[in-house]
Design a protein around this motif. Sequence first.
Motif, mmCIF file in Angstrom:
data_model
loop_
_atom_site.group_PDB
_atom_site.id
_atom_site.type_symbol
_atom_site.label_atom_id
_atom_site.label_comp_id
_atom_site.label_asym_id
_atom_site.label_seq_id
_atom_site.Cartn_x
_atom_site.Cartn_y
_atom_site.Cartn_z
ATOM 1 N N GLN A 52 8.384 7.943 6.425
ATOM 2 C CA GLN A 52 8.534 9.174 7.191
ATOM 3 C C GLN A 52 8.794 8.897 8.673
ATOM 4 O O GLN A 52 9.603 9.554 9.311
ATOM 5 C CB GLN A 52 7.276 10.043 7.025
ATOM 6 C CG GLN A 52 7.440 11.462 7.511
ATOM 7 C CD GLN A 52 8.547 12.175 6.800
ATOM 8 O OE1 GLN A 52 8.771 11.979 5.613
ATOM 9 N NE2 GLN A 52 9.269 13.003 7.510
ATOM 10 N N LEU A 53 8.098 7.931 9.210
ATOM 11 C CA LEU A 53 8.285 7.532 10.606
ATOM 12 C C LEU A 53 9.749 7.183 10.833
ATOM 13 O O LEU A 53 10.365 7.620 11.805
ATOM 14 C CB LEU A 53 7.438 6.292 10.930
ATOM 15 C CG LEU A 53 6.025 6.454 11.485
ATOM 16 C CD1 LEU A 53 5.305 5.125 11.487
ATOM 17 C CD2 LEU A 53 6.057 7.035 12.884
ATOM 18 N N THR A 111 4.577 5.369 2.394
ATOM 19 C CA THR A 111 4.953 6.775 2.599
ATOM 20 C C THR A 111 5.010 7.117 4.077
ATOM 21 O O THR A 111 5.938 7.779 4.544
ATOM 22 C CB THR A 111 3.958 7.707 1.884
ATOM 23 O OG1 THR A 111 3.847 7.314 0.537
ATOM 24 C CG2 THR A 111 4.396 9.157 1.956
ATOM 25 N N ILE A 112 4.011 6.673 4.814
ATOM 26 C CA ILE A 112 3.962 6.976 6.247
ATOM 27 C C ILE A 112 5.096 6.268 6.990
ATOM 28 O O ILE A 112 5.800 6.876 7.799
ATOM 29 C CB ILE A 112 2.588 6.591 6.850
ATOM 30 C CG1 ILE A 112 1.485 7.459 6.232
ATOM 31 C CG2 ILE A 112 2.599 6.747 8.360
ATOM 32 C CD1 ILE A 112 0.081 7.074 6.644
ATOM 33 N N ASN A 123 0.827 -1.200 0.000
ATOM 34 C CA ASN A 123 0.000 0.000 0.000
ATOM 35 C C ASN A 123 0.867 1.259 0.000
ATOM 36 O O ASN A 123 1.667 1.462 0.921
ATOM 37 C CB ASN A 123 -0.901 -0.041 1.236
ATOM 38 C CG ASN A 123 -1.907 1.088 1.268
ATOM 39 O OD1 ASN A 123 -1.532 2.254 1.297
ATOM 40 N ND2 ASN A 123 -3.170 0.745 1.275
ATOM 41 N N MET A 124 0.684 2.086 -1.004
ATOM 42 C CA MET A 124 1.549 3.259 -1.150
ATOM 43 C C MET A 124 1.424 4.266 -0.019
ATOM 44 O O MET A 124 2.398 4.888 0.396
ATOM 45 C CB MET A 124 1.227 3.937 -2.482
ATOM 46 C CG MET A 124 2.254 4.978 -2.815
ATOM 47 S SD MET A 124 2.331 5.509 -4.523
ATOM 48 C CE MET A 124 0.658 5.424 -5.053
ATOM 49 N N VAL A 125 0.203 4.422 0.478
ATOM 50 C CA VAL A 125 -0.011 5.351 1.591
ATOM 51 C C VAL A 125 0.800 4.877 2.801
ATOM 52 O O VAL A 125 1.502 5.655 3.442
ATOM 53 C CB VAL A 125 -1.514 5.455 1.943
ATOM 54 C CG1 VAL A 125 -1.728 6.306 3.183
ATOM 55 C CG2 VAL A 125 -2.295 6.039 0.779
ATOM 56 N N ASN A 126 0.716 3.582 3.079
ATOM 57 C CA ASN A 126 1.466 3.022 4.206
ATOM 58 C C ASN A 126 2.969 3.145 4.013
ATOM 59 O O ASN A 126 3.691 3.474 4.956
ATOM 60 C CB ASN A 126 1.117 1.543 4.411
ATOM 61 C CG ASN A 126 -0.294 1.354 4.931
ATOM 62 O OD1 ASN A 126 -0.866 2.269 5.504
ATOM 63 N ND2 ASN A 126 -0.852 0.178 4.731
ATOM 64 N N PRO A 186 -2.491 0.641 12.644
ATOM 65 C CA PRO A 186 -1.439 1.427 12.014
ATOM 66 C C PRO A 186 -0.231 1.626 12.925
ATOM 67 O O PRO A 186 -0.366 1.689 14.140
ATOM 68 C CB PRO A 186 -2.121 2.762 11.718
ATOM 69 C CG PRO A 186 -3.235 2.857 12.679
ATOM 70 C CD PRO A 186 -3.648 1.459 13.011
ATOM 71 N N LEU A 187 0.925 1.753 12.288
ATOM 72 C CA LEU A 187 2.160 1.953 13.031
ATOM 73 C C LEU A 187 2.201 3.372 13.591
ATOM 74 O O LEU A 187 1.807 4.313 12.919
ATOM 75 C CB LEU A 187 3.371 1.794 12.116
ATOM 76 C CG LEU A 187 4.220 0.533 12.193
ATOM 77 C CD1 LEU A 187 5.505 0.746 11.439
ATOM 78 C CD2 LEU A 187 4.519 0.127 13.616
ATOM 79 N N THR A 188 2.668 3.475 14.804
ATOM 80 C CA THR A 188 2.839 4.799 15.400
ATOM 81 C C THR A 188 4.299 4.935 15.825
ATOM 82 O O THR A 188 5.039 3.951 15.818
ATOM 83 C CB THR A 188 1.975 4.929 16.670
ATOM 84 O OG1 THR A 188 2.382 3.909 17.577
ATOM 85 C CG2 THR A 188 0.495 4.778 16.365
ATOM 86 N N ASP A 209 12.370 7.897 8.849
ATOM 87 C CA ASP A 209 13.187 9.075 8.543
ATOM 88 C C ASP A 209 13.331 9.983 9.748
ATOM 89 O O ASP A 209 14.420 10.435 10.089
ATOM 90 C CB ASP A 209 12.488 9.868 7.437
ATOM 91 C CG ASP A 209 13.353 10.011 6.207
ATOM 92 O OD1 ASP A 209 13.137 10.970 5.456
ATOM 93 O OD2 ASP A 209 14.238 9.153 6.009
ATOM 94 N N ASN A 210 12.206 10.250 10.384
ATOM 95 C CA ASN A 210 12.185 11.140 11.549
ATOM 96 C C ASN A 210 13.009 10.587 12.706
ATOM 97 O O ASN A 210 13.458 11.322 13.564
ATOM 98 C CB ASN A 210 10.743 11.400 12.020
ATOM 99 C CG ASN A 210 10.075 12.487 11.201
ATOM 100 O OD1 ASN A 210 10.512 12.800 10.102
ATOM 101 N ND2 ASN A 210 9.015 13.060 11.716
#
Lengths: 131, 149
Positions: free
Chosen positions: A32-33, A28-29, A23-26, A117-119, A35-36
């Motif tokens: 970023q998670l 991307t998220i 899933n592309m949305v996942n 979802p991952l947090t 990366d941060n």
Amino acid sequence: MAAQGRHGGRKSNKMTALVVDDNMVNRTIHHQLLDNLGIENVAVGNGKEAVDIHCSGKAFDLILMDMDMPIMNGIEATRKLREMGIRSMIAGVSTRSMEQEIREFIEAGLDDYQEKPLTVSKLISIIRKIN
Amino acid sequence: MDLFQLQRRLVDYRASLYHEDFLDEQFSQLQDLQDENNPDFVVEVVTLFFEDSERLLNELAKALEQPIIDFKRVDAHVHQFKGSSSSIGAQRVQKACIAFRNYCEEQNVEGCLKCLQQLRHEYSLVKTKLESMFQLEQQILSAGGSIPM
């Protein structure tokens, strides 16, 4: 935190991760998670791509593995990677809630399992388990 | 409307979206991931979500039009939709997907068609609301203000 010498000749001590999710949305998220948190990461779209990237010689400290993916799902990919001798931390990430399904995923060779979802906090708890 | 009023309006609007379950905690997680290095992260991810959703809605409509419906395929699309809506915190869309999957399992065509309608409805609602919210944010930024937390 990164294992020295395991990936022979790496320039930095930065931790690395592979995101495996169709899933592309996942993707991307999760990118970023990571990366941060200062984790260098790459994303692929299914289990086969995850296996292929390892066959090409790449290795990662952490693999975030989705369960349901086309071509090769997370269970098959985890099994295959373990058969190949990959000892990286593999964390299964999925929306499945049935015990049976989760168990099968874990038994394929996961080090950890988190419900989507991952947090940030879930990711940190996974990372703490490395080393 | 002056800057303060705009900011106030945004805070209230955002609160209403959470209150009415259009958005949940996961959306806040996304906002937390946004920073100076990635100032447009939320808009980017939400835009991706819109594109992905529209594609999935088309696929669903096509799949349910077939003379012999492949429920596994329909379910696979709904599963994707459920995954992405859950990741961005679009709670009502996610809930609509869960109901949809139950009908897929039962291979209930009527039920699936009703769910698709419901899903379209919830999706278009959240899309409109998010777009309004982004517009408000833009207005604030253009007026030289900052987005309140």
